[in-house]
Design an enzyme around this catalytic site. Sequence first.
Site, PDB file in Angstrom:
ATOM      1  N   GLU A 111       0.844  -1.209   0.000  1.00 47.56           N
ATOM      2  CA  GLU A 111       0.000   0.000   0.000  1.00 47.56           C
ATOM      3  C   GLU A 111       0.869   1.245   0.000  1.00 47.56           C
ATOM      4  OE1 GLU A 111       0.005  -2.596   1.987  1.00 47.56           O
ATOM      5  OE2 GLU A 111      -1.848  -2.816   3.119  1.00 47.56           O
ATOM      6  N   SER A 165      15.644 -46.050  -6.926  1.00 42.58           N
ATOM      7  CA  SER A 165      14.471 -45.280  -7.402  1.00 42.58           C
ATOM      8  C   SER A 165      14.874 -44.349  -8.537  1.00 42.58           C
ATOM      9  CB  SER A 165      13.851 -44.494  -6.245  1.00 42.58           C
ATOM     10  OG  SER A 165      14.788 -43.610  -5.697  1.00 42.58           O
ATOM     11  N   ARG A 193      11.514 -27.092  -6.603  1.00 47.88           N
ATOM     12  CA  ARG A 193      12.444 -26.884  -5.479  1.00 47.88           C
ATOM     13  C   ARG A 193      12.820 -25.408  -5.379  1.00 47.88           C
ATOM     14  NH1 ARG A 193      16.923 -31.696  -6.253  1.00 47.88           N
ATOM     15  NH2 ARG A 193      15.585 -33.416  -5.583  1.00 47.88           N
ATOM     16  N   CYS A 210       0.021   0.711   7.947  1.00 50.34           N
ATOM     17  CA  CYS A 210      -0.387   1.206   6.629  1.00 50.34           C
ATOM     18  C   CYS A 210      -1.658   2.050   6.725  1.00 50.34           C
ATOM     19  CB  CYS A 210      -0.642   0.038   5.680  1.00 50.34           C
ATOM     20  SG  CYS A 210       0.868  -0.773   5.214  1.00 50.34           S
ATOM     21  N   THR A 265       4.740 -41.377   5.317  1.00 51.79           N
ATOM     22  CA  THR A 265       3.601 -41.959   6.042  1.00 51.79           C
ATOM     23  C   THR A 265       3.416 -41.272   7.393  1.00 51.79           C
ATOM     24  OG1 THR A 265       3.997 -44.073   4.958  1.00 51.79           O
ATOM     25  CG2 THR A 265       2.669 -44.135   6.977  1.00 51.79           C
TER      26      THR A 265
HETATM   27  N1  LIG Z   1      10.225 -42.353  -5.693  1.00 53.92           N
HETATM   28  C1  LIG Z   1      10.338 -41.350  -4.830  1.00 53.92           C
HETATM   29  O1  LIG Z   1       9.670 -40.319  -4.956  1.00 53.92           O
HETATM   30  C2  LIG Z   1      11.293 -41.499  -3.678  1.00 53.92           C
HETATM   31  C3  LIG Z   1      11.639 -40.350  -2.952  1.00 53.92           C
HETATM   32  C4  LIG Z   1      12.512 -40.501  -1.876  1.00 53.92           C
HETATM   33  C5  LIG Z   1      12.981 -41.759  -1.533  1.00 53.92           C
HETATM   34  N2  LIG Z   1      12.628 -42.830  -2.281  1.00 53.92           N
HETATM   35  C6  LIG Z   1      13.103 -44.179  -1.939  1.00 53.92           C
HETATM   36  O2  LIG Z   1      12.641 -44.481  -0.642  1.00 53.92           O
HETATM   37  C7  LIG Z   1      13.558 -45.407  -0.050  1.00 53.92           C
HETATM   38  C8  LIG Z   1      13.862 -44.963   1.368  1.00 53.92           C
HETATM   39  O3  LIG Z   1      12.667 -45.034   2.104  1.00 53.92           O
HETATM   40  P1  LIG Z   1      12.623 -44.848   3.662  1.00 53.92           P
HETATM   41  O4  LIG Z   1      11.202 -44.970   4.034  1.00 53.92           O
HETATM   42  O5  LIG Z   1      13.636 -45.694   4.308  1.00 53.92           O
HETATM   43  O6  LIG Z   1      13.170 -43.350   3.782  1.00 53.92           O
HETATM   44  P2  LIG Z   1      12.693 -41.996   4.440  1.00 53.92           P
HETATM   45  O7  LIG Z   1      11.253 -41.971   4.734  1.00 53.92           O
HETATM   46  O8  LIG Z   1      13.241 -40.916   3.568  1.00 53.92           O
HETATM   47  O9  LIG Z   1      13.528 -42.006   5.793  1.00 53.92           O
HETATM   48  C9  LIG Z   1      13.105 -42.736   6.886  1.00 53.92           C
HETATM   49  C10 LIG Z   1      13.933 -42.339   8.073  1.00 53.92           C
HETATM   50  O10 LIG Z   1      13.652 -40.988   8.420  1.00 53.92           O
HETATM   51  C11 LIG Z   1      13.813 -40.824   9.806  1.00 53.92           C
HETATM   52  N3  LIG Z   1      12.550 -40.403  10.377  1.00 53.92           N
HETATM   53  C12 LIG Z   1      11.303 -40.451   9.846  1.00 53.92           C
HETATM   54  N4  LIG Z   1      10.415 -39.930  10.717  1.00 53.92           N
HETATM   55  C13 LIG Z   1      11.126 -39.540  11.795  1.00 53.92           C
HETATM   56  C14 LIG Z   1      10.791 -38.916  13.021  1.00 53.92           C
HETATM   57  N5  LIG Z   1       9.512 -38.570  13.322  1.00 53.92           N
HETATM   58  N6  LIG Z   1      11.776 -38.673  13.926  1.00 53.92           N
HETATM   59  C15 LIG Z   1      13.068 -38.976  13.646  1.00 53.92           C
HETATM   60  N7  LIG Z   1      13.450 -39.576  12.484  1.00 53.92           N
HETATM   61  C16 LIG Z   1      12.476 -39.832  11.577  1.00 53.92           C
HETATM   62  C17 LIG Z   1      14.228 -42.180  10.356  1.00 53.92           C
HETATM   63  O11 LIG Z   1      15.640 -42.133  10.354  1.00 53.92           O
HETATM   64  P3  LIG Z   1      16.602 -43.172  11.108  1.00 53.92           P
HETATM   65  O12 LIG Z   1      16.827 -44.256  10.125  1.00 53.92           O
HETATM   66  O13 LIG Z   1      17.797 -42.371  11.441  1.00 53.92           O
HETATM   67  O14 LIG Z   1      15.854 -43.662  12.300  1.00 53.92           O
HETATM   68  C18 LIG Z   1      13.649 -43.121   9.328  1.00 53.92           C
HETATM   69  O15 LIG Z   1      14.234 -44.382   9.312  1.00 53.92           O
HETATM   70  C19 LIG Z   1      14.773 -45.453  -0.933  1.00 53.92           C
HETATM   71  O16 LIG Z   1      14.764 -46.640  -1.674  1.00 53.92           O
HETATM   72  C20 LIG Z   1      14.602 -44.264  -1.848  1.00 53.92           C
HETATM   73  O17 LIG Z   1      15.181 -44.495  -3.105  1.00 53.92           O
HETATM   74  C21 LIG Z   1      11.781 -42.742  -3.332  1.00 53.92           C
END
Ligand SMILES: NC(=O)c1ccc[n+]([C@@H]2O[C@H](COP(=O)([O-])OP(=O)(O)OC[C@H]3O[C@@H](n4cnc5c(N)ncnc54)[C@H](OP(=O)(O)O)[C@@H]3O)[C@@H](O)[C@H]2O)c1
Length: 371
Positions: A56, A172, A188, A88, A306
């Site tokens: 404004e 992936s 991004r 303002c 999730t």
């Molecule tokens: N296609 C796509 O769009 C895409 C994108 C990204 C990833 N990916 C694939 O997904 C796979 C990995 O999946 P993911 O489920 O293992 O990975 P993620 O969801 O990226 O990471 C999971 C980790 O995040 C941490 N975490 C999550 N919530 C938390 C909370 N509330 N507090 C503290 N830490 C938390 C934990 O770490 P800690 O292990 O330290 O406990 C957990 O094990 C890979 O194969 C990758 O290539 C695919």
Amino acid sequence: MASREETAAMKRALRLARYGKGNTFPNPMVGAVILDSGGNPAGDGFHRKCGAPHAEVVALASAGEDAREGTLVVTLEPCCHMGRTGPCTEEIIKSGIGRVVVAMEDPDPRMRGKGIQQLRDAGIDVETGVLSGEARELNRVYIHFQETSRSWVTLKMAMSLDGRIATPDGGSRWISCQDSRRLVHRKRGTVQAVMTGAGTVREDDPELTVRLVDTPPGGHPVRLVVTSSGDFGDSKKIFQGRTRVIVAAPEGLSERLSQLTERANVEIWEFPPDDRGRISLESLLKRTAEEGLGHIMVEAGSVLSTDLLRSKLVNSVCIFTAPKILGDGGRPAFGDLNISCMEEVSELKDVSCMSSGIDFLVEGEVVYRSD
Ligand SMILES: NC(=O)c1ccc[n+]([C@@H]2O[C@H](COP(=O)([O-])OP(=O)(O)OC[C@H]3O[C@@H](n4cnc5c(N)ncnc54)[C@H](OP(=O)(O)O)[C@@H]3O)[C@@H](O)[C@H]2O)c1
């Protein structure tokens, strides 16, 4: 009712407001147009960045004496409190403006109609609600912040036709096509932070910077990694470079993370752990908002995605579906979302569907079913 000229001026003000995108948070994006007493455009302005003059004030300055008896058309209720800049409403009253057309009330608790009332008390004719739907859409991140004190979260994923985000070995790269990946890099560049989980860091060693397209003028978004273990395997790329990296972890991991804190660009945010050793994602998103990271794009695996959905912390999704089938062994996009019947399924609103190269992109805001 707003005249045709005023409605056209509001459309222009909304367009102007967008020039502030990415730079105004925790302030809103605002645009303003001045019409002189004959209804002709006499000046305009927008809020360039947090701390800079409000739209404004910029518009009034550009109109000068032509603002007298004219109309101010503005996308948000003018402020009436002392912030980084003066109120303002005082400037508007001093300028001799005769009428103010506003798209929407400011949801800031210090405002909520008080600015409009001050203008009316000063004898100015005020019209509200002109193109309010567009104005709310423009400032959805700001409105969400005012209502919840949290950052706005967009969950981005690339999945196969059968809802898988990685092959059984964790690969992936690349589920989506080159056009989709370029679009992700462009997206991004419009957010303040990109967030992922330690699982994705261990598996993919991602950089999470803006590449494939021009680097945004404000630089790369902040990179935010959530972990409960502090275990990043041999991954390094996310910590490299000068872009700020935030590692969000439960209290007590300092020793494990001490190597990282030696890097000038890395900082650790600690939160009290819950009984599973996890941090509260809601607390994290309040802290990110306090730090000016209004809009966060999540690019994580199933675990973090999730967790965020179950906690109702995802505001919008951006999901690419690729013409590939990974089968039962592939890693599913989501784990248990605590849904047992259709009545409990969350839906999207304001959905847009478009092709992206050979993929299909669905975007929309998540509407959670109330408990
Ligand atoms: N296609 C796509 O769009 C895409 C994108 C990204 C990833 N990916 C694939 O997904 C796979 C990995 O999946 P993911 O489920 O293992 O990975 P993620 O969801 O990226 O990471 C999971 C980790 O995040 C941490 N975490 C999550 N919530 C938390 C909370 N509330 N507090 C503290 N830490 C938390 C934990 O770490 P800690 O292990 O330290 O406990 C957990 O094990 C890979 O194969 C990758 O290539 C695919």
